[in-house]
Design a protein around this motif. Structure first.
Motif, PDB file in Angstrom:
ATOM      1  N   UNK A 167       0.837  -1.197   0.000  1.00 60.23           N
ATOM      2  CA  UNK A 167       0.000   0.000   0.000  1.00 60.23           C
ATOM      3  C   UNK A 167       0.871   1.247   0.000  1.00 60.23           C
ATOM      4  N   UNK A 168       1.845   1.239   0.882  1.00 63.35           N
ATOM      5  CA  UNK A 168       2.768   2.356   0.938  1.00 63.35           C
ATOM      6  C   UNK A 168       4.109   1.888   1.483  1.00 63.35           C
ATOM      7  N   UNK A 169       5.099   2.754   1.360  1.00 64.94           N
ATOM      8  CA  UNK A 169       6.441   2.467   1.862  1.00 64.94           C
ATOM      9  C   UNK A 169       6.862   3.647   2.724  1.00 64.94           C
ATOM     10  N   UNK A 173       9.284   9.762   6.352  1.00 71.96           N
ATOM     11  CA  UNK A 173       8.494  10.062   5.160  1.00 71.96           C
ATOM     12  C   UNK A 173       7.706   8.818   4.747  1.00 71.96           C
ATOM     13  N   UNK A 174       6.537   9.035   4.193  1.00 74.99           N
ATOM     14  CA  UNK A 174       5.689   7.961   3.679  1.00 74.99           C
ATOM     15  C   UNK A 174       5.403   8.240   2.216  1.00 74.99           C
ATOM     16  N   UNK A 175       5.537   7.231   1.375  1.00 78.02           N
ATOM     17  CA  UNK A 175       5.210   7.374  -0.044  1.00 78.02           C
ATOM     18  C   UNK A 175       4.215   6.286  -0.394  1.00 78.02           C
ATOM     19  N   UNK A 176       3.142   6.668  -1.048  1.00 76.77           N
ATOM     20  CA  UNK A 176       2.085   5.716  -1.390  1.00 76.77           C
ATOM     21  C   UNK A 176       2.427   4.993  -2.688  1.00 76.77           C
ATOM     22  N   UNK A 203       7.688   9.923  -6.421  1.00 69.95           N
ATOM     23  CA  UNK A 203       8.736  10.682  -5.758  1.00 69.95           C
ATOM     24  C   UNK A 203       8.103  11.573  -4.709  1.00 69.95           C
ATOM     25  N   UNK A 204       8.858  11.779  -3.611  1.00 72.99           N
ATOM     26  CA  UNK A 204       8.372  12.656  -2.562  1.00 72.99           C
ATOM     27  C   UNK A 204       9.558  13.346  -1.908  1.00 72.99           C
ATOM     28  N   UNK A 251      11.188  -1.430  -5.533  1.00 66.79           N
ATOM     29  CA  UNK A 251      12.332  -0.821  -4.864  1.00 66.79           C
ATOM     30  C   UNK A 251      12.075   0.653  -4.576  1.00 66.79           C
ATOM     31  N   UNK A 252      12.799   1.150  -3.599  1.00 71.76           N
ATOM     32  CA  UNK A 252      12.711   2.547  -3.194  1.00 71.76           C
ATOM     33  C   UNK A 252      14.104   3.028  -2.846  1.00 71.76           C
TER      34      UNK A 252
END
Lengths: 115, 111
Positions: free
Chosen positions: B30-32, B47-50, B55-56, B71-72
């Motif tokens: 769902x998110x990372x 930080x949370x990225x959906x 990019x955030x 991957x992130x």
């Protein structure tokens, strides 16, 4: 500010003892988690709960149980402590938005030594 | 088994340099999220990225997410001594609230 409080910072117990680790959060979060952290292994999920009286096994539940009788409190129980359960235990809580986790807030951890 | 795996395990950089660390995961998410842990303390959310974001940014932090590669990456720009910490990625499953962490990257920023 969200506060997640773990009952003890340091704990020493004997092999075979029943051990209770308590965690309380003050933000009405639905989700609560228990992890153990060991050098080189990161955080491993023991149990989590997404509602009162609900619990789900994580990746390493063996030798542990949990209790969530009230929304703000999530207890981790070591039924019969063993030396390989010596570790740092971290509790966390989070709320959900549109069915998905939001950021988790962590307690300061309990360093448990079993002798 | 753990969902996320960070790379490298350890990183040592000079103050002012950028630090990049990567996270790979195995199943749909769902998110990372990225967290920081200073020595002996609890984790702090960064930080949370959906899953539908690529990019955030947050201050000196830049996170990217590539769901096709599972991957992130986390980039810390213009590092400071206070950035010395362990950094963890965390993922939750597409169908549950299980929040899983990797083993972390230990970053040391030299003055």
């Amino acid at each position: 500010d969200v506060k997640v409080t773990q009952s003890s910072r340091y704990l020493v117990k004997r092999t075979g003892e029943k051990v209770f680790l308590e965690c309380v959060q003050d933000m009405d979060h639905e989700n609560m988690f228990w992890y153990r952290q060991d050098p080189g292994l990161g955080l491993r999920l023991i149990y989590f709960s997404y509602d009162v009286k609900m619990k789900e096994k994580g990746d390493i539940p063996e030798g542990y149980s949990v209790s969530r009788e009230k929304k703000e409190r999530f207890s981790l129980i070591l039924e019969s402590a063993s030396t390989n359960q010596t570790s740092m235990y971290l509790c966390a809580s989070s709320t959900s938005w549109t069915g998905k986790n939001t950021e988790a807030f962590f307690g300061q951890g309990t360093r448990l030594t079993v002798v | 088994s753990q969902q996320g795996e960070e790379d490298p395990q350890a990183l040592s950089i000079q103050e002012g340099e950028n630090a990049t660390m990567n996270c790979s995961y195995k199943t749909s998410i769902n998110n990372l999220q990225w967290y920081r842990q200073n020595s002996g303390r609890g984790l702090v959310h960064l930080i949370l990225i959906r899953s539908n974001e690529r990019e955030k940014h947050s201050g000196r932090l830049r996170v990217t997410l590539d769901t096709s590669k599972k991957s992130s990456s986390l980039l810390i720009t213009a590092s400071r001594a206070a950035d010395t910490a362990s950094y963890f990625c965390a993922t939750d499953g597409a169908n549950d609230y299980k929040l899983s962490f990797g083993a972390g990257t230990t970053v040391t920023v030299r003055a």
